[in-house]
Design an enzyme around this catalytic site. Sequence first.
Site, PDB file in Angstrom:
ATOM      1  N   GLU A 152     -25.485  56.419 -46.887  1.00 60.36           N
ATOM      2  CA  GLU A 152     -26.959  56.350 -45.808  1.00 60.36           C
ATOM      3  C   GLU A 152     -26.998  58.185 -46.152  1.00 60.36           C
ATOM      4  O   GLU A 152     -28.591  58.502 -46.429  1.00 60.36           O
ATOM      5  CB  GLU A 152     -26.831  55.522 -45.321  1.00 60.36           C
ATOM      6  N   CYS A 158     -23.088  51.827 -40.180  1.00 63.97           N
ATOM      7  CA  CYS A 158     -22.171  51.573 -39.398  1.00 63.97           C
ATOM      8  C   CYS A 158     -23.261  52.038 -37.623  1.00 63.97           C
ATOM      9  O   CYS A 158     -24.376  52.996 -38.123  1.00 63.97           O
ATOM     10  CB  CYS A 158     -21.137  52.437 -39.589  1.00 63.97           C
ATOM     11  N   CYS A 211     -24.124  56.367 -38.915  1.00 63.89           N
ATOM     12  CA  CYS A 211     -25.541  56.382 -39.784  1.00 63.89           C
ATOM     13  C   CYS A 211     -26.778  55.921 -39.707  1.00 63.89           C
ATOM     14  O   CYS A 211     -27.825  56.438 -39.585  1.00 63.89           O
ATOM     15  CB  CYS A 211     -24.570  55.392 -41.228  1.00 63.89           C
ATOM     16  N   SER A 253       9.389  43.587 -73.853  1.00 60.90           N
ATOM     17  CA  SER A 253       8.849  43.403 -73.958  1.00 60.90           C
ATOM     18  C   SER A 253       6.973  44.249 -74.023  1.00 60.90           C
ATOM     19  O   SER A 253       6.629  43.877 -74.378  1.00 60.90           O
ATOM     20  CB  SER A 253       7.923  43.261 -72.199  1.00 60.90           C
ATOM     21  N   ASP A 302      13.141  48.162 -65.988  1.00 63.53           N
ATOM     22  CA  ASP A 302      11.952  49.395 -67.145  1.00 63.53           C
ATOM     23  C   ASP A 302      11.340  51.539 -66.281  1.00 63.53           C
ATOM     24  O   ASP A 302      10.874  51.931 -66.530  1.00 63.53           O
ATOM     25  CB  ASP A 302      10.993  49.137 -66.781  1.00 63.53           C
ATOM     26  N   ARG A 351      -2.374  56.510 -65.274  1.00 58.67           N
ATOM     27  CA  ARG A 351      -2.458  57.465 -66.389  1.00 58.67           C
ATOM     28  C   ARG A 351      -3.442  58.102 -67.238  1.00 58.67           C
ATOM     29  O   ARG A 351      -4.022  59.114 -67.847  1.00 58.67           O
ATOM     30  CB  ARG A 351      -1.513  57.777 -67.356  1.00 58.67           C
ATOM     31  N   GLU A 380       3.272  44.610 -60.125  1.00 56.49           N
ATOM     32  CA  GLU A 380       3.235  44.714 -61.704  1.00 56.49           C
ATOM     33  C   GLU A 380       4.434  44.269 -61.502  1.00 56.49           C
ATOM     34  O   GLU A 380       5.135  45.039 -62.462  1.00 56.49           O
ATOM     35  CB  GLU A 380       2.688  46.022 -62.261  1.00 56.49           C
ATOM     36  N   ALA A 440       7.701  38.157 -63.594  1.00 56.90           N
ATOM     37  CA  ALA A 440       7.683  36.719 -63.608  1.00 56.90           C
ATOM     38  C   ALA A 440       7.795  36.012 -62.775  1.00 56.90           C
ATOM     39  O   ALA A 440       7.113  35.488 -61.895  1.00 56.90           O
ATOM     40  CB  ALA A 440       8.106  35.898 -65.045  1.00 56.90           C
TER      41      ALA A 440
END
Length: 388
Positions: free
Chosen positions: A69, A92, A101, A185, A217, A224, A313, A316
């Site tokens: 605002e 706010c 604000c 995978s 992994d 990235r 991430e 399973a």
Amino acid sequence: MSAIVEILVNEKLVDEQRIEQAMGLAIAAASRARRLSPPNPWVGAVVLSASGEVVGSGSTQAPGGSHAEVAALLEAGELARDGVLVVTLEPCNHQGRTPACTEQIIAAGISRVVVAIEDPDPLVAGSGIERLRSAGLQVSLGTRAAEVRDQLAPYLRQRVTGRAFCVVKTAMSLDARSVARDGTSQWITGPEARADAHNVRADSQAVIIGAGTALADSPSLNARDATPPATRQPARVLLDARGRVPATGPLFDQSIAATVVFTTDSADPGAIKAWREAGAVVEFVETQGSGVHLEQVLQVLSEKYGVLQAMVEGGAAMHAAFIEASLVDRLVAYVAPTFLGRDGRLAFDLDGPSTVMDASKWRITNTMLVGSDIRITLDPIVVAEELS
């Protein structure tokens, strides 16, 4: 219809059309602040002059900077007087890192404020609208509210629940496998889908994995290939209840991004010491089953680290644990046009219901072709209804 009445109706129509269009511009402005403003919400604002022309626009700046605002009012200058402020979230009404604000809106001489949705933050929660009305400003609520609720879903959910909005991301074959028979995978999906997943990372303030994924992994977990590039890298969050993961590799390279490890009192003291020496922050939570208490993890990320959205991430088992704990607010699945067969590992290692009637219900909110793959976005029905 008389000529005078027709003119009045047409002016009213044009006025509301301008308001709708201005809210669209405010929504677009808010989207540009998505990766900049957290832990504050990404808000957009537009100022219309007394004659209805767009004379200012703005979005939330980085923490400590102007709110949307104020940025819009600064751009409008004196042209804001007697004009209309269109904003995606209730202004706010409290002093934080910046002044309230509401007071700056009143001082600018705005005559009307159009707000898409109320702010559920306890520090606001209707007080901004009340203050503006008490100062004599006309305030309306609800313009394009559904779009803004969807845009601000992580912020709204975090403010209501006190925990980070949880997005589970997975990549799988048509037969819902994420790992082939031989354990490979990479890569089930194509480069376009992987780049899109980096955009989800860039929209998040934390990326969560478990010990199994970390060991298998050795990931970096940074954003990235995001477009536009990530303003700030998300924190890498490791869940390791026993201290299985050594403090080595990209995950513990603090030049990439910060690392936070959630563990329990039963973890190996040597591992805890090594994590800390590598520069990671170690947080202790209760044990849940054989792992860490997932809801406590999301609560700590929200309360201590200002995380609005956390992206999971893991593998399973971890995905299943979050789903079975009813902690998933959004599921993003990248589905590749291939089959991995019965010997491949399922994308979700769920116990599942005994009958179809007991199955959890999800709503597909978006489907999109990404390269040769399909991205499906789903919200659990209960979350979708609360945000609608």
